[in-house]
Design a protein around this motif. Sequence first.
Motif, PDB file in Angstrom:
ATOM      1  N   GLU A  65       0.825  -1.207   0.000  1.00 20.06           N
ATOM      2  CA  GLU A  65       0.000   0.000   0.000  1.00 20.06           C
ATOM      3  C   GLU A  65       0.862   1.261   0.000  1.00 20.06           C
ATOM      4  O   GLU A  65       1.980   1.275   0.511  1.00 20.06           O
ATOM      5  CB  GLU A  65      -0.910   0.028   1.229  1.00 20.06           C
ATOM      6  CG  GLU A  65      -1.904  -1.095   1.287  1.00 20.06           C
ATOM      7  CD  GLU A  65      -2.950  -1.011   0.187  1.00 20.06           C
ATOM      8  OE1 GLU A  65      -3.347   0.096  -0.213  1.00 20.06           O
ATOM      9  OE2 GLU A  65      -3.370  -2.083  -0.272  1.00 20.06           O
ATOM     10  N   LEU A 119      -4.645   4.565   5.669  1.00 22.26           N
ATOM     11  CA  LEU A 119      -4.600   3.188   5.150  1.00 22.26           C
ATOM     12  C   LEU A 119      -5.983   2.537   5.233  1.00 22.26           C
ATOM     13  O   LEU A 119      -6.427   1.888   4.285  1.00 22.26           O
ATOM     14  CB  LEU A 119      -3.599   2.350   5.943  1.00 22.26           C
ATOM     15  CG  LEU A 119      -2.135   2.519   5.622  1.00 22.26           C
ATOM     16  CD1 LEU A 119      -1.276   1.851   6.695  1.00 22.26           C
ATOM     17  CD2 LEU A 119      -1.805   1.963   4.255  1.00 22.26           C
ATOM     18  N   GLU A 120      -6.661   2.709   6.353  1.00 25.99           N
ATOM     19  CA  GLU A 120      -7.989   2.147   6.537  1.00 25.99           C
ATOM     20  C   GLU A 120      -8.993   2.762   5.562  1.00 25.99           C
ATOM     21  O   GLU A 120      -9.820   2.062   4.991  1.00 25.99           O
ATOM     22  CB  GLU A 120      -8.461   2.336   7.981  1.00 25.99           C
ATOM     23  CG  GLU A 120      -7.729   1.472   8.979  1.00 25.99           C
ATOM     24  CD  GLU A 120      -7.894  -0.013   8.725  1.00 25.99           C
ATOM     25  OE1 GLU A 120      -9.015  -0.448   8.390  1.00 25.99           O
ATOM     26  OE2 GLU A 120      -6.895  -0.734   8.830  1.00 25.99           O
ATOM     27  N   ARG A 121      -8.916   4.084   5.393  1.00 28.91           N
ATOM     28  CA  ARG A 121      -9.813   4.759   4.473  1.00 28.91           C
ATOM     29  C   ARG A 121      -9.611   4.260   3.044  1.00 28.91           C
ATOM     30  O   ARG A 121     -10.562   4.003   2.314  1.00 28.91           O
ATOM     31  CB  ARG A 121      -9.589   6.269   4.512  1.00 28.91           C
ATOM     32  CG  ARG A 121     -10.630   7.058   3.698  1.00 28.91           C
ATOM     33  CD  ARG A 121     -10.180   8.476   3.405  1.00 28.91           C
ATOM     34  NE  ARG A 121      -8.988   8.550   2.577  1.00 28.91           N
ATOM     35  CZ  ARG A 121      -8.968   8.318   1.253  1.00 28.91           C
ATOM     36  NH1 ARG A 121     -10.057   7.964   0.608  1.00 28.91           N
ATOM     37  NH2 ARG A 121      -7.842   8.425   0.580  1.00 28.91           N
ATOM     38  N   LYS A 122      -8.357   4.066   2.683  1.00 29.10           N
ATOM     39  CA  LYS A 122      -8.039   3.600   1.329  1.00 29.10           C
ATOM     40  C   LYS A 122      -8.591   2.184   1.094  1.00 29.10           C
ATOM     41  O   LYS A 122      -9.049   1.885  -0.001  1.00 29.10           O
ATOM     42  CB  LYS A 122      -6.534   3.628   1.129  1.00 29.10           C
ATOM     43  CG  LYS A 122      -6.099   3.337  -0.280  1.00 29.10           C
ATOM     44  CD  LYS A 122      -4.620   3.526  -0.458  1.00 29.10           C
ATOM     45  CE  LYS A 122      -4.237   3.223  -1.887  1.00 29.10           C
ATOM     46  NZ  LYS A 122      -2.827   3.384  -2.118  1.00 29.10           N
ATOM     47  N   LYS A 123      -8.562   1.352   2.106  1.00 31.39           N
ATOM     48  CA  LYS A 123      -9.076  -0.007   1.975  1.00 31.39           C
ATOM     49  C   LYS A 123     -10.580  -0.009   1.727  1.00 31.39           C
ATOM     50  O   LYS A 123     -11.101  -0.898   1.063  1.00 31.39           O
ATOM     51  CB  LYS A 123      -8.777  -0.835   3.232  1.00 31.39           C
ATOM     52  CG  LYS A 123      -7.325  -1.212   3.350  1.00 31.39           C
ATOM     53  CD  LYS A 123      -7.102  -2.011   4.615  1.00 31.39           C
ATOM     54  CE  LYS A 123      -5.624  -2.300   4.813  1.00 31.39           C
ATOM     55  NZ  LYS A 123      -5.396  -3.039   6.059  1.00 31.39           N
ATOM     56  N   LYS A 124     -11.287   0.986   2.266  1.00 30.33           N
ATOM     57  CA  LYS A 124     -12.733   1.061   2.113  1.00 30.33           C
ATOM     58  C   LYS A 124     -13.163   1.569   0.741  1.00 30.33           C
ATOM     59  O   LYS A 124     -14.268   1.336   0.318  1.00 30.33           O
ATOM     60  CB  LYS A 124     -13.336   1.945   3.199  1.00 30.33           C
ATOM     61  CG  LYS A 124     -13.226   1.339   4.571  1.00 30.33           C
ATOM     62  CD  LYS A 124     -13.794   2.265   5.619  1.00 30.33           C
ATOM     63  CE  LYS A 124     -13.598   1.659   7.004  1.00 30.33           C
ATOM     64  NZ  LYS A 124     -14.088   2.557   8.054  1.00 30.33           N
ATOM     65  N   ASP A 125     -12.278   2.310   0.075  1.00 33.93           N
ATOM     66  CA  ASP A 125     -12.605   2.870  -1.238  1.00 33.93           C
ATOM     67  C   ASP A 125     -12.552   1.857  -2.351  1.00 33.93           C
ATOM     68  O   ASP A 125     -12.030   0.895  -2.425  1.00 33.93           O
ATOM     69  CB  ASP A 125     -11.653   4.031  -1.590  1.00 33.93           C
ATOM     70  CG  ASP A 125     -11.952   5.256  -0.733  1.00 33.93           C
ATOM     71  OD1 ASP A 125     -13.018   5.316  -0.128  1.00 33.93           O
ATOM     72  OD2 ASP A 125     -11.093   6.148  -0.715  1.00 33.93           O
TER      73      ASP A 125
END
Length: 60
Positions: A37, A54-60
């Motif tokens: 990532e 990182l968490e936000r990117k995983k949700k997108d």
Amino acid sequence: MSIQAIREALSHIPGGSEARMRYGQGGRTQIFMIGDEEVEVGPEATAADIEAELERKKKD
């Protein structure tokens, strides 16, 4: 925050203990590579900010 401190703070994330950083946008942002990532954050970002991105990117 030093890269070593960030690595220690993110060591619970896969690849976090080997995080790398480079500057983006003419030095106005930081780009962190953690495992496979890559996230871009502001210059004053904390380890918590990096993890949140990182968490936000995983949700997108």
